[in-house]
Write a protein that holds these residues in place. Structure first.
Motif, PDB file in Angstrom:
ATOM      1  N   PRO A 253       3.375  -2.332  -4.665  1.00  0.00           N
ATOM      2  CA  PRO A 253       4.413  -3.863  -4.030  1.00  0.00           C
ATOM      3  C   PRO A 253       3.553  -4.487  -3.247  1.00  0.00           C
ATOM      4  O   PRO A 253       4.118  -4.565  -2.079  1.00  0.00           O
ATOM      5  N   HIS A 254       2.440  -5.053  -3.153  1.00  0.00           N
ATOM      6  CA  HIS A 254       1.718  -5.865  -2.227  1.00  0.00           C
ATOM      7  C   HIS A 254       1.542  -5.214  -0.964  1.00  0.00           C
ATOM      8  O   HIS A 254       2.143  -5.805   0.239  1.00  0.00           O
ATOM      9  N   ILE A 255       0.907  -3.997  -1.018  1.00  0.00           N
ATOM     10  CA  ILE A 255       0.792  -3.136   0.286  1.00  0.00           C
ATOM     11  C   ILE A 255      -0.745  -2.779   0.395  1.00  0.00           C
ATOM     12  O   ILE A 255      -1.078  -1.923   1.103  1.00  0.00           O
ATOM     13  N   ALA A 256      -1.583  -3.360  -0.348  1.00  0.00           N
ATOM     14  CA  ALA A 256      -3.035  -3.045  -0.405  1.00  0.00           C
ATOM     15  C   ALA A 256      -3.420  -3.154   1.284  1.00  0.00           C
ATOM     16  O   ALA A 256      -4.291  -2.492   1.583  1.00  0.00           O
ATOM     17  N   GLY A 257      -2.914  -4.152   2.023  1.00  0.00           N
ATOM     18  CA  GLY A 257      -3.411  -4.628   3.232  1.00  0.00           C
ATOM     19  C   GLY A 257      -2.313  -3.989   4.352  1.00  0.00           C
ATOM     20  O   GLY A 257      -2.461  -4.194   5.469  1.00  0.00           O
ATOM     21  N   TYR A 258      -1.626  -2.839   3.640  1.00  0.00           N
ATOM     22  CA  TYR A 258      -0.545  -2.367   4.768  1.00  0.00           C
ATOM     23  C   TYR A 258      -0.636  -1.111   5.408  1.00  0.00           C
ATOM     24  O   TYR A 258       0.051  -0.366   5.861  1.00  0.00           O
ATOM     25  N   SER A 259      -2.049  -0.878   5.836  1.00  0.00           N
ATOM     26  CA  SER A 259      -2.258   0.255   6.812  1.00  0.00           C
ATOM     27  C   SER A 259      -1.589  -0.095   7.881  1.00  0.00           C
ATOM     28  O   SER A 259      -1.470  -1.309   8.484  1.00  0.00           O
ATOM     29  N   LEU A 260      -1.366   0.935   8.764  1.00  0.00           N
ATOM     30  CA  LEU A 260      -0.812   0.772   9.963  1.00  0.00           C
ATOM     31  C   LEU A 260      -1.659   0.095  11.128  1.00  0.00           C
ATOM     32  O   LEU A 260      -1.370  -1.009  11.641  1.00  0.00           O
ATOM     33  N   ASP A 261      -2.948   0.686  10.919  1.00  0.00           N
ATOM     34  CA  ASP A 261      -4.105   0.009  11.780  1.00  0.00           C
ATOM     35  C   ASP A 261      -4.214  -1.638  11.467  1.00  0.00           C
ATOM     36  O   ASP A 261      -4.358  -2.247  12.389  1.00  0.00           O
ATOM     37  N   GLY A 262      -4.293  -2.058  10.025  1.00  0.00           N
ATOM     38  CA  GLY A 262      -4.356  -3.560   9.833  1.00  0.00           C
ATOM     39  C   GLY A 262      -3.173  -4.095  10.185  1.00  0.00           C
ATOM     40  O   GLY A 262      -3.128  -5.329  10.779  1.00  0.00           O
ATOM     41  N   ARG A 263      -1.841  -3.639   9.991  1.00  0.00           N
ATOM     42  CA  ARG A 263      -0.711  -4.560  10.377  1.00  0.00           C
ATOM     43  C   ARG A 263      -0.708  -4.576  11.660  1.00  0.00           C
ATOM     44  O   ARG A 263      -0.192  -5.869  12.505  1.00  0.00           O
TER      45      ARG A 263
END
Length: 379
Positions: A253-263
């Motif tokens: 569900p649109h989480i490819a960029g959802y690493s904690l580090d990236g966010r």
């Protein structure tokens, strides 16, 4: 000063409380009444910031989005009102690259092929596409770049044409949503294009759902005429076409960029931008708040192989976790957004230090661990 922050912006209070009063809100459902007295508005990609949302607000000074994309922001309107704006370009590029790598390693295992023997066409060679390119070429995979706007701008890299994209074993999409103009990406993969692909290929979408015509994709899927599908983004989020799910090998569900580090990187970039706008010194950074990864180091006592690499990648992030969670929650009320809101902690490969007891074991003709993203040490 009142600072309104999407509740899913990590460490928002920690970074911004020194500037004023913090008010959090649900990004999907925020109303003009809620933000009418905001001086600062910080959002993510699910909030459309335009004249409608800001119609009751006469004093807003700064809008920021903790994301790479800006298609949810009416930039012309902000300019007309002299409202400062900042995004977070590149903040989650590493996370998306690792999502694609994890997904392709899963498919290579399930379909019994060697990823190094495949050709990957990366559509969109900006921050995210370039990160995917680095990650995959670090594994020794042959990659092609397709990006007409960058090519036209004089980018010195080598680019392929669209026919070469369609002939590639794997196609990975990393473009912004552009509704019109010579480089329109809306329904770039429409029925005509999708019909040119075969079940022997793999199609990954981790950019914007509207880049693929989902109804055309569903029609062809029912006829068993689509590539193997990896979909992180969908048209009409969060009200996606659920009938597509059975035909998708890996669905998230649109989480490819959802690493904690990236966010958190996105939050930090907004903090730096707002500090500059207010002429304040930026004294905070993500290391002030980030906790150490639960798995931060491991000893390697055998030679580096593709099988060992797969195990190491999935030790940090295995996309099958998110696929299973998504399928179990998608039919619940607000299931799409709830999974994003309560997304389990995910770290990036760089948080894992690989300690090789024998330095010669890290040598490989094809695999470059540093390029893929790991931190490598020798004992």
């Amino acid at each position: 000063m009142k600072i309104y922050i999407d509740e899913n912006v990590p460490y928002g209070k920690d970074f911004f409380e020194s500037f004023g009063e913090i008010i959090t809100f649900s990004g999907r459902n925020v109303t003009p009444e809620q933000v009418k007295d905001a001086d600062i508005l910080l959002v993510r990609s699910i909030t459309k910031v335009d004249q409608t949302l800001l119609s009751l607000n006469e004093n807003i000074k700064f809008v920021g989005t903790a994301t790479i994309g800006t298609d949810h922001i009416d930039l012309d309107y902000l300019t007309k009102r002299n409202i400062a704006f900042s995004s977070a370009p590149g903040c989650n590029k590493i996370s998306v690259g690792e999502y694609v790598l994890s997904a392709l390693l899963v498919l290579a295992e399930s379909k019994q092929f060697e990823l190094i023997n495949k050709t990957v066409a990366i559509v969109g060679a900006g921050n995210t596409g370039s990160a995917v390119y680095q990650c995959l070429t670090g594994l020794g995979v042959r990659c092609k770049l397709y990006d007409p706007p960058l090519q036209a701008s004089g980018d010195s890299r080598e680019f392929c044409n669209f026919s070469e994209v369609l002939q590639s074993d794997i196609i990975s999409l990393h473009v912004p949503k552009t509704m019109k103009g010579p480089f329109k990406t809306f329904h770039l993969f429409d029925e005509t294009v999708l019909q040119q692909l075969s079940p022997q290929q793999i199609l990954v979408n981790a950019c914007r759902g509207e880049v693929i015509d989902n109804q055309a994709l569903l029609k062809l899927a029912r006829e068993h005429k689509t590539p193997t599908l990896v979909l992180d983004v969908w048209e009409n989020e969060p009200n996606i076409e659920k009938a597509l799910l059975p035909f998708v090998a890996l669905a998230t569900p649109h989480i490819a960029g959802y690493s904690l580090d990236g966010r958190v990187r996105g939050t930090e970039m907004l903090y730096q931008a707002l500090s500059k706008h207010l002429k304040n010194e930026a004294i905070l950074n993500s290391t002030d708040f980030m906790v150490k990864a639960k798995i931060s180091q491991t000893d390697i006592q055998s030679p580096l192989t593709s099988e060992l690499l797969k195990s190491l990648v999935h030790l940090i992030y295995d996309v099958r976790r998110d696929d299973a969670l998504f399928r179990s929650k998608v039919n619940q009320i607000n299931g799409f957004d709830q999974m994003r809101k309560n997304y389990p902690e995910r770290r990036e490969l760089s948080t894992l230090s690989l300690n090789f007891t024998d330095p010669t074991h890290q040598n490989s003709q094809t695999i470059n661990l540093n390029k893929i993203g790991f931190t490598v040490k020798n004992k």
